[in-house]
Scaffold this active site. Structure first.
Site, PDB file in Angstrom:
ATOM      1  N   GLU A 140      17.244  43.452 -35.122  1.00 33.63           N
ATOM      2  CA  GLU A 140      18.015  43.919 -36.449  1.00 33.63           C
ATOM      3  C   GLU A 140      17.525  42.572 -37.763  1.00 33.63           C
ATOM      4  OE1 GLU A 140      22.098  44.062 -35.939  1.00 33.63           O
ATOM      5  OE2 GLU A 140      21.548  45.866 -35.202  1.00 33.63           O
ATOM      6  N   SER A 192      28.370  41.544 -29.219  1.00 29.31           N
ATOM      7  CA  SER A 192      29.475  41.888 -29.215  1.00 29.31           C
ATOM      8  C   SER A 192      30.385  41.560 -27.593  1.00 29.31           C
ATOM      9  CB  SER A 192      29.318  44.258 -28.268  1.00 29.31           C
ATOM     10  OG  SER A 192      28.627  43.851 -27.652  1.00 29.31           O
ATOM     11  N   ASP A 250      19.623  56.368 -20.406  1.00 31.74           N
ATOM     12  CA  ASP A 250      20.977  54.915 -20.401  1.00 31.74           C
ATOM     13  C   ASP A 250      20.014  54.025 -19.323  1.00 31.74           C
ATOM     14  OD1 ASP A 250      22.330  52.882 -21.849  1.00 31.74           O
ATOM     15  OD2 ASP A 250      22.232  52.225 -19.981  1.00 31.74           O
ATOM     16  N   TRP A 292      34.487  33.253 -39.636  1.00 27.94           N
ATOM     17  CA  TRP A 292      34.361  34.444 -39.410  1.00 27.94           C
ATOM     18  C   TRP A 292      35.417  34.828 -37.830  1.00 27.94           C
ATOM     19  CZ3 TRP A 292      36.382  37.042 -42.533  1.00 27.94           C
ATOM     20  CH2 TRP A 292      36.162  37.956 -42.847  1.00 27.94           C
ATOM     21  N   ALA A 318      31.539  40.882 -37.419  1.00 26.65           N
ATOM     22  CA  ALA A 318      31.486  40.786 -38.763  1.00 26.65           C
ATOM     23  C   ALA A 318      30.422  41.955 -39.238  1.00 26.65           C
ATOM     24  CB  ALA A 318      30.919  39.489 -38.914  1.00 26.65           C
ATOM     25  N   HIS A 321      24.301  49.992 -26.793  1.00 26.15           N
ATOM     26  CA  HIS A 321      24.045  50.718 -25.573  1.00 26.15           C
ATOM     27  C   HIS A 321      24.049  52.352 -26.255  1.00 26.15           C
ATOM     28  CE1 HIS A 321      23.040  48.929 -22.313  1.00 26.15           C
ATOM     29  NE2 HIS A 321      23.601  47.920 -22.551  1.00 26.15           N
ATOM     30  N   SER A 351      19.718  42.724 -31.797  1.00 26.94           N
ATOM     31  CA  SER A 351      20.153  41.672 -32.838  1.00 26.94           C
ATOM     32  C   SER A 351      18.702  40.851 -32.471  1.00 26.94           C
ATOM     33  CB  SER A 351      21.377  40.867 -32.335  1.00 26.94           C
ATOM     34  OG  SER A 351      22.367  41.318 -31.740  1.00 26.94           O
TER      35      SER A 351
HETATM   36  C1  LIG Z   1      27.015  48.710 -21.058  1.00 24.65           C
HETATM   37  O1  LIG Z   1      27.722  47.631 -21.121  1.00 24.65           O
HETATM   38  C2  LIG Z   1      27.368  46.426 -20.346  1.00 24.65           C
HETATM   39  C3  LIG Z   1      26.148  46.101 -20.198  1.00 24.65           C
HETATM   40  C4  LIG Z   1      25.467  44.676 -20.151  1.00 24.65           C
HETATM   41  C5  LIG Z   1      23.350  44.270 -19.944  1.00 24.65           C
HETATM   42  O2  LIG Z   1      23.787  44.273 -18.130  1.00 24.65           O
HETATM   43  C6  LIG Z   1      21.530  43.883 -18.139  1.00 24.65           C
HETATM   44  C7  LIG Z   1      21.745  43.420 -16.848  1.00 24.65           C
HETATM   45  C8  LIG Z   1      20.383  42.964 -16.800  1.00 24.65           C
HETATM   46  O3  LIG Z   1      20.269  42.799 -15.007  1.00 24.65           O
HETATM   47  C9  LIG Z   1      19.852  43.856 -17.716  1.00 24.65           C
HETATM   48  C10 LIG Z   1      19.613  44.381 -18.793  1.00 24.65           C
HETATM   49  O4  LIG Z   1      19.187  44.749 -19.195  1.00 24.65           O
HETATM   50  C11 LIG Z   1      21.374  44.470 -19.245  1.00 24.65           C
HETATM   51  C12 LIG Z   1      21.436  44.712 -20.431  1.00 24.65           C
HETATM   52  C13 LIG Z   1      22.750  45.139 -20.932  1.00 24.65           C
HETATM   53  O5  LIG Z   1      23.258  44.923 -21.925  1.00 24.65           O
HETATM   54  C14 LIG Z   1      22.735  44.626 -23.291  1.00 24.65           C
HETATM   55  O6  LIG Z   1      21.666  45.714 -23.527  1.00 24.65           O
HETATM   56  C15 LIG Z   1      22.082  45.720 -24.801  1.00 24.65           C
HETATM   57  C16 LIG Z   1      20.586  46.182 -25.343  1.00 24.65           C
HETATM   58  O7  LIG Z   1      20.269  46.532 -24.696  1.00 24.65           O
HETATM   59  C17 LIG Z   1      21.250  44.270 -25.634  1.00 24.65           C
HETATM   60  O8  LIG Z   1      20.229  43.797 -24.650  1.00 24.65           O
HETATM   61  C18 LIG Z   1      22.214  42.715 -24.082  1.00 24.65           C
HETATM   62  O9  LIG Z   1      21.993  42.346 -24.118  1.00 24.65           O
HETATM   63  C19 LIG Z   1      22.368  43.270 -23.052  1.00 24.65           C
HETATM   64  O10 LIG Z   1      23.752  42.434 -22.407  1.00 24.65           O
HETATM   65  C20 LIG Z   1      25.942  43.519 -20.293  1.00 24.65           C
HETATM   66  C21 LIG Z   1      27.420  44.068 -20.196  1.00 24.65           C
HETATM   67  O11 LIG Z   1      28.187  43.059 -20.164  1.00 24.65           O
HETATM   68  C22 LIG Z   1      27.845  41.763 -19.800  1.00 24.65           C
HETATM   69  C23 LIG Z   1      27.477  45.123 -20.135  1.00 24.65           C
HETATM   70  O12 LIG Z   1      29.296  45.536 -20.302  1.00 24.65           O
HETATM   71  O1  LIG Z   2      30.478  40.626 -35.427  1.00 22.73           O
HETATM   72  C1  LIG Z   2      29.229  41.767 -34.724  1.00 22.73           C
HETATM   73  C2  LIG Z   2      28.947  41.172 -33.480  1.00 22.73           C
HETATM   74  C3  LIG Z   2      27.835  41.980 -33.050  1.00 22.73           C
HETATM   75  N1  LIG Z   2      27.588  43.917 -33.843  1.00 22.73           N
HETATM   76  C4  LIG Z   2      26.565  44.344 -33.790  1.00 22.73           C
HETATM   77  O2  LIG Z   2      26.458  45.017 -32.466  1.00 22.73           O
HETATM   78  C5  LIG Z   2      25.031  44.946 -31.968  1.00 22.73           C
HETATM   79  C6  LIG Z   2      24.471  43.901 -30.597  1.00 22.73           C
HETATM   80  O3  LIG Z   2      24.128  44.723 -30.109  1.00 22.73           O
HETATM   81  P1  LIG Z   2      22.895  43.406 -28.865  1.00 22.73           P
HETATM   82  O4  LIG Z   2      22.150  43.886 -28.485  1.00 22.73           O
HETATM   83  O5  LIG Z   2      22.063  42.642 -30.191  1.00 22.73           O
HETATM   84  O6  LIG Z   2      23.664  42.567 -28.250  1.00 22.73           O
HETATM   85  P2  LIG Z   2      25.370  42.710 -26.991  1.00 22.73           P
HETATM   86  O7  LIG Z   2      26.684  42.804 -28.200  1.00 22.73           O
HETATM   87  O8  LIG Z   2      24.746  44.559 -26.489  1.00 22.73           O
HETATM   88  O9  LIG Z   2      25.375  42.122 -26.090  1.00 22.73           O
HETATM   89  C7  LIG Z   2      24.122  45.139 -32.752  1.00 22.73           C
HETATM   90  O10 LIG Z   2      23.923  46.195 -33.511  1.00 22.73           O
HETATM   91  C8  LIG Z   2      24.533  43.334 -33.710  1.00 22.73           C
HETATM   92  O11 LIG Z   2      24.777  44.188 -34.908  1.00 22.73           O
HETATM   93  C9  LIG Z   2      28.380  43.542 -35.415  1.00 22.73           C
HETATM   94  O12 LIG Z   2      27.826  44.045 -35.839  1.00 22.73           O
HETATM   95  N2  LIG Z   2      28.693  41.949 -35.307  1.00 22.73           N
END
Ligand SMILES: COc1cc(-c2[o+]c3cc(O)cc([O-])c3cc2O[C@@H]2O[C@H](CO)[C@H](O)[C@H](O)[C@H]2O)cc(OC)c1O
Ligand SMILES: O=c1ccn([C@@H]2O[C@H](COP(=O)(O)OP(=O)(O)O)[C@@H](O)[C@H]2O)c(=O)[nH]1
Length: 494
Positions: free
Chosen positions: A377, A283, A121, A348, A352, A17, A374
């Site tokens: 990317e 992450s 956001d 790993w 990473a 985010h 992801s």
């Molecule tokens: C900010 O910290 C967290 C965010 C999420 C989370 O939860 C979530 C729930 C929904 O019902 C719809 C969503 O779109 C959504 C997104 C989301 O965050 C992550 O966003 C990224 C970019 O949008 C990415 O797409 C990831 O897949 C999403 O997980 C969840 C969370 O813990 C599980 C957080 O701490």
């Molecule tokens: O080992 C890791 C895991 C995640 N990422 C980075 O963390 C972000 C993850 O964002 P994403 O929306 O894919 O998933 P989330 O972690 O929010 O579920 C991306 O930019 C990845 O490149 C990374 O650099 N190394």
């Protein structure tokens, strides 16, 4: 001289985010800097709830400040007590945001320069009240894809149209019929408070002046058209959508800190082109020990090369604060696995450098949890995917990348068993993605699509591209809409 108008960003703390939102803000500024109407960025920072998020954000701010490219300042909001009773991550985050609303209002009304927009956001819908009270424009910055946005906007009407739980398929305009198993878990239990959050969010997005999405017109044309034509909102005009992506932050640590390439990159240097399957679950991605064993067996039997980011289970199990730990490989992996796969596999145990890995010529496929960043990317570097969604928006993202974008081959899983994948299913899917499993036609299609999307993504952000044009329209609107916020009695002075 009058102070430059500012764009106020309100990012959430996760890496998926915070970083993409700062990147988008910088692009808005760069777009204006070529015209006479310059803008600045003001980032309101909520204290992050986990030590990992605090350090990720501090590192990123330091890198931004060292790069010093744009006029950006970071303002820290005071801490609020974190809720301990909640039913899901959405509710937890929304309540934290709600507690911050008075601080956000005071911070914005204390600004002495005109405000071009509040950019919120996904989770910051309650801050729409601040925009209304202070009469400043509000935009949502949607960090996920347009498919997920379409579903959010569509959710209030789905609630009226579909009695009981979802069955058969769900109509999300712009996508092929969506089986309920690809919906976020939030929509699968209509009695849960997070279901209400989803509908509330979908309704309130309609109040925004615009919705900025981290996608490109070429990636999700069907859903973007459906939103623009009001097909997700029962004919009502949705806020203008600005696809400005992929907004991927490519800034890395300063050269002084990178005395040599990362160990994962050095290992990849010794592998043949397009031969390595990369596995990474975001992450927060962590898997139970039984699932780790299945993956190990599946990889071993596939015979393919792999680079596997394997994280350990969290110490703190509080919802929303669940951060993976560094994995103890000796404990987690089946006995003898590392020896048997020596030379062709690297496991790993900590975070990473995902982008550098995806950029490497040795990587030929990506098993991803389908976080939207992801996916972007992977497409940016033309790597086809095997989707293994775990939570939140990821199942719908997986559906979009297989059935909409077409740059992935499906992986069979049991969602009822916590998205469980058996070794044989993984082996089959890996062979199908990386070769040696028959069905080469489907694989080649996904690979070709990934390459086509790589070209489309890179073109979209160039001067003549669709995302650049969208960014330009947005910047003009922001400059034109800048106003001095109404001053409240509780303003902070900045
Ligand atoms: C900010 O910290 C967290 C965010 C999420 C989370 O939860 C979530 C729930 C929904 O019902 C719809 C969503 O779109 C959504 C997104 C989301 O965050 C992550 O966003 C990224 C970019 O949008 C990415 O797409 C990831 O897949 C999403 O997980 C969840 C969370 O813990 C599980 C957080 O701490
Ligand atoms: O080992 C890791 C895991 C995640 N990422 C980075 O963390 C972000 C993850 O964002 P994403 O929306 O894919 O998933 P989330 O972690 O929010 O579920 C991306 O930019 C990845 O490149 C990374 O650099 N190394």
């Amino acid at each position: 001289m009058a102070a430059k108008p500012t764009i106020v960003l309100l990012p959430a703390w996760g890496v998926g985010h915070f970083m993409p939102m700062i990147e988008a803000g910088k692009r808005m500024l760069q777009c204006c800097s070529s015209s006479s109407s310059a803008l600045s960025l003001t980032v309101l920072l909520m204290p992050a709830p986990t030590a990992q998020a605090v350090s990720d954000i501090a590192d990123h701010i330091r890198r931004e400040e060292e790069a010093g490219a744009v006029d950006i300042r970071f303002l820290h909001l005071p801490p609020v007590p974190l809720p301990t009773d909640h039913t899901g991550v959405e509710e937890w985050i929304s309540r934290i945001v709600q507690l911050h609303v008075p601080h956000i209002r005071a911070a914005v009304s204390g600004l002495t320069c005109p405000v071009a927009a509040l950019v919120l956001d996904i989770f910051f819908t309650p801050a729409l009240d601040v925009s209304r009270d202070l009469a400043v424009p509000a935009y949502v910055y949607f960090t996920s894809g347009a498919a997920m946005l379409a579903l959010l906007l569509r959710s209030p009407s789905l609630q009226e149209e579909v009695e009981g739980e979802f069955e058969g398929s769900v109509d999300v305009p712009g996508l092929p019929p969506v089986p309920p198993s690809f919906l976020p878990e939030t929509l699968l239990d209509k009695k849960s408070p997070t279901y209400a959050w989803f509908l509330y969010t979908g309704r309130r997005y309609m109040e925004a002046n615009g919705i900025i999405v981290n996608t490109a017109a070429e990636l999700e044309p069907g859903v973007l058209a459906a939103i623009a034509e009001g097909r997700c909102t029962r004919g009502a005009r949705a806020p203008t959508v600005y696809p400005i992506g992929p907004a991927i932050s490519l800034i890395t640590s300063p050269p002084a800190e990178q005395s040599q390439p990362h160990e994962c990159v050095r290992w990849l240097d010794s592998q043949p082109p397009s031969s390595v399957l990369f596995l990474c679950f975001g992450s927060k991605g962590m898997l139970p020990p039984a699932q780790v064993h299945e993956i190990a067996h599946g990889l071993e039997r596939s015979g393919h090369r792999f680079l596997w980011v394997l994280r350990g289970l969290p110490v703190d199990t509080t919802m929303g604060a669940r951060e993976p730990t560094d994995a103890n490989l000796a404990e987690l992996l089946p006995e003898g696995f590392l020896e048997k796969t020596k030379g062709r596999g690297l496991v790993w145990p900590t975070r990473a450098p995902q982008k550098e890995i995806l950029a490497h010529a040795a990587v030929g496929g990506f098993v991803t949890h389908c976080g939207w960043n992801s996916i972007l990317e992977s497409l940016w570097f033309g790597v086809p995917m095997l989707p293994w969604p775990l939570a939140a928006d990821q199942h719908l993202n997986a559906f979009a990348v297989v059935h909409g974008i077409g740059a992935a081959v499906p992986l069979e899983m049991d969602r009822e068993r916590g998205n469980y994948v058996e070794a044989a299913q993984l082996e089959r899917a890996v062979r199908s993605l990386m070769g040696g499993g028959g069905g080469e036609e489907g694989v080649n299609k996904a690979r070709e699509k990934a390459m086509e999307m790589k070209r489309a993504c890179r073109h979209a952000v160039e001067q003549s591209g669709s995302s650049h044009a969208s960014l330009q329209r947005l910047s003009e609107e922001l400059v034109g809409g800048a106003v001095l916020p109404k001053r409240g009695t509780n303003s902070y002075s900045f």
